[in-house]
Write an enzyme that holds these catalytic residues in place. Structure first.
Site, PDB file in Angstrom:
ATOM      1  N   SER A  12      -6.948   5.574   4.990  1.00  0.00           N
ATOM      2  CA  SER A  12      -5.519   5.278   5.097  1.00  0.00           C
ATOM      3  C   SER A  12      -4.822   5.730   3.814  1.00  0.00           C
ATOM      4  CB  SER A  12      -5.286   3.786   5.295  1.00  0.00           C
ATOM      5  OG  SER A  12      -3.914   3.509   5.080  1.00  0.00           O
ATOM      6  N   HIS A  37      -5.530   8.723   8.331  1.00  0.00           N
ATOM      7  CA  HIS A  37      -4.741   7.670   8.973  1.00  0.00           C
ATOM      8  C   HIS A  37      -3.425   7.495   8.212  1.00  0.00           C
ATOM      9  CE1 HIS A  37      -4.449   3.932  11.391  1.00  0.00           C
ATOM     10  NE2 HIS A  37      -3.938   3.360  10.294  1.00  0.00           N
ATOM     11  N   ASP A  39      -0.024   5.297   7.927  1.00  0.00           N
ATOM     12  CA  ASP A  39       0.604   4.019   8.268  1.00  0.00           C
ATOM     13  C   ASP A  39       2.113   4.128   8.095  1.00  0.00           C
ATOM     14  OD1 ASP A  39      -1.593   2.228   8.943  1.00  0.00           O
ATOM     15  OD2 ASP A  39      -2.265   2.596   6.896  1.00  0.00           O
ATOM     16  N   MET A  41       5.682   2.564   8.441  1.00  0.00           N
ATOM     17  CA  MET A  41       6.269   1.208   8.472  1.00  0.00           C
ATOM     18  C   MET A  41       7.773   1.292   8.282  1.00  0.00           C
ATOM     19  SD  MET A  41       3.589  -0.786   6.046  1.00  0.00           S
ATOM     20  CE  MET A  41       1.812  -0.679   6.306  1.00  0.00           C
ATOM     21  N   HIS A  70      -0.264   5.805  12.874  1.00  0.00           N
ATOM     22  CA  HIS A  70      -0.157   4.405  13.283  1.00  0.00           C
ATOM     23  C   HIS A  70       1.284   3.958  13.061  1.00  0.00           C
ATOM     24  CE1 HIS A  70      -1.585  -0.012  12.376  1.00  0.00           C
ATOM     25  NE2 HIS A  70      -0.866   0.064  13.480  1.00  0.00           N
ATOM     26  N   MET A  72       3.962   1.422  12.942  1.00  0.00           N
ATOM     27  CA  MET A  72       4.317  -0.002  12.861  1.00  0.00           C
ATOM     28  C   MET A  72       5.829  -0.069  12.766  1.00  0.00           C
ATOM     29  SD  MET A  72       1.230  -1.044  10.301  1.00  0.00           S
ATOM     30  CE  MET A  72       1.003   0.662   9.873  1.00  0.00           C
ATOM     31  N   MET A 141      -6.305  -4.451  15.237  1.00  0.00           N
ATOM     32  CA  MET A 141      -5.931  -4.787  13.855  1.00  0.00           C
ATOM     33  C   MET A 141      -6.792  -5.952  13.388  1.00  0.00           C
ATOM     34  SD  MET A 141      -3.728  -2.648  12.757  1.00  0.00           S
ATOM     35  CE  MET A 141      -3.497  -3.472  11.175  1.00  0.00           C
ATOM     36  N   ASP A 179      -8.825  -1.662  11.747  1.00  0.00           N
ATOM     37  CA  ASP A 179      -7.918  -1.348  10.639  1.00  0.00           C
ATOM     38  C   ASP A 179      -7.547  -2.623   9.902  1.00  0.00           C
ATOM     39  OD1 ASP A 179      -5.927  -0.349   9.013  1.00  0.00           O
ATOM     40  OD2 ASP A 179      -4.607   0.314  10.629  1.00  0.00           O
TER      41      ASP A 179
END
Ligand code: DX5
Ligand code: ZN
Length: 227
Positions: A12, A37, A39, A41, A70, A72, A141, A179
């Site tokens: 990540s 990966h 993330d 957000m 991913h 979010m 998660m 994750d």
């Protein structure tokens, strides 16, 4: 000897130095990480804000790795095509953020990427029941999303097992990713429970000997290679 033939490591980049993102991506790939990966957000679905499609677009030309995005974010359907044109190979949406989950998964596949669903620790695996044919990846998660460096929640292990059973009943391949709080100490538990893609940030980038050593240690702990 590997106990999981298709086990893959997904560093990540949230835990990398944002000032040397490209070097971090290169280091991970050189160390044999199959996935990268990302993330994403938005400060709405989760309290934190990270980075967006610009970072993914900038790294795409320098990496052959599978770009595992991913999201979010609230209403992820607004940005699916943009992330895929930026270079995503898979786009994973949080089930809790999707009012029309099946529609969003179909949208991701139609735009040319693998479709993933992420489940928060409190979300039951039953939300997957009617979308298993639309899914290429399930992300369980193992912390509440929003921040790196949190402690692994052992209560998520039975869910990993149950999702693995659900995958066993489908007729197409589905990756089972975990994750949050994944490191040498937790890897074997999640792999035994059925996970085959391990996302890790802090345990890899925080390794004092470097991210390549972090990746090697995680593979060893997961049983993929000899120590
Ligand atoms: C959490 C993110 C994770 C996080 C994992 O919201 O989805 O990918 O970066 O970080 P570590 O490995 O530090 O728990
Ligand atoms: Zn993540």
């Amino acid at each position: 000897m590997s106990i999981v033939a298709d086990l893959r490591i997904a560093p990540s980049l949230l835990a990398a130095d944002f000032g040397r993102f490209a070097d971090a991506a290169r280091d991970c790939e050189r160390a044999g990480a199959e996935f990268l990966h990302f993330d994403v957000m938005d400060g709405m679905f989760v309290p934190n804000i990270s980075f967006g499609m610009g970072a993914i677009r900038a790294l795409r030309p320098i990496s052959q790795a599978h770009f595992d995005i991913h999201l979010m974010i609230v209403q992820p359907e607004r940005y699916v095509e943009e992330f895929i044109s930026a270079g995503a190979n898979s786009v994973t949406v949080q089930a809790e953020a999707c009012v029309h989950l099946q529609r969003t998964l179909a949208q991701i596949r139609k735009a040319g990427a693998k479709a993933g669903v992420a489940l928060n620790p409190a979300t039951p695996e039953s939300v997957l029941e009617y979308v298993m044919d639309d899914v290429d990846l399930v992300l369980v998660m193992t912390v509440n999303p929003g921040f790196g460096g949190q402690a692994f929640l052992p209560a998520t292990l039975p869910k990993v097992r149950r999702v693995r059973e659900m995958i066993g009943r489908t007729r197409h391949p589905i990756d089972l990713e975990v994750d949050g709080g994944i490191g040498a100490d937790t890897a074997s538990q999640v792999v035994k429970a059925g996970a085959n893609v391990l996302v890790a940030g802090t345990s890899l980038f925080g390794n004092p000997a470097g991210v390549d050593e972090g990746i090697r240690a995680l593979r060893t702990a997961a049983g993929l290679s000899e120590g």
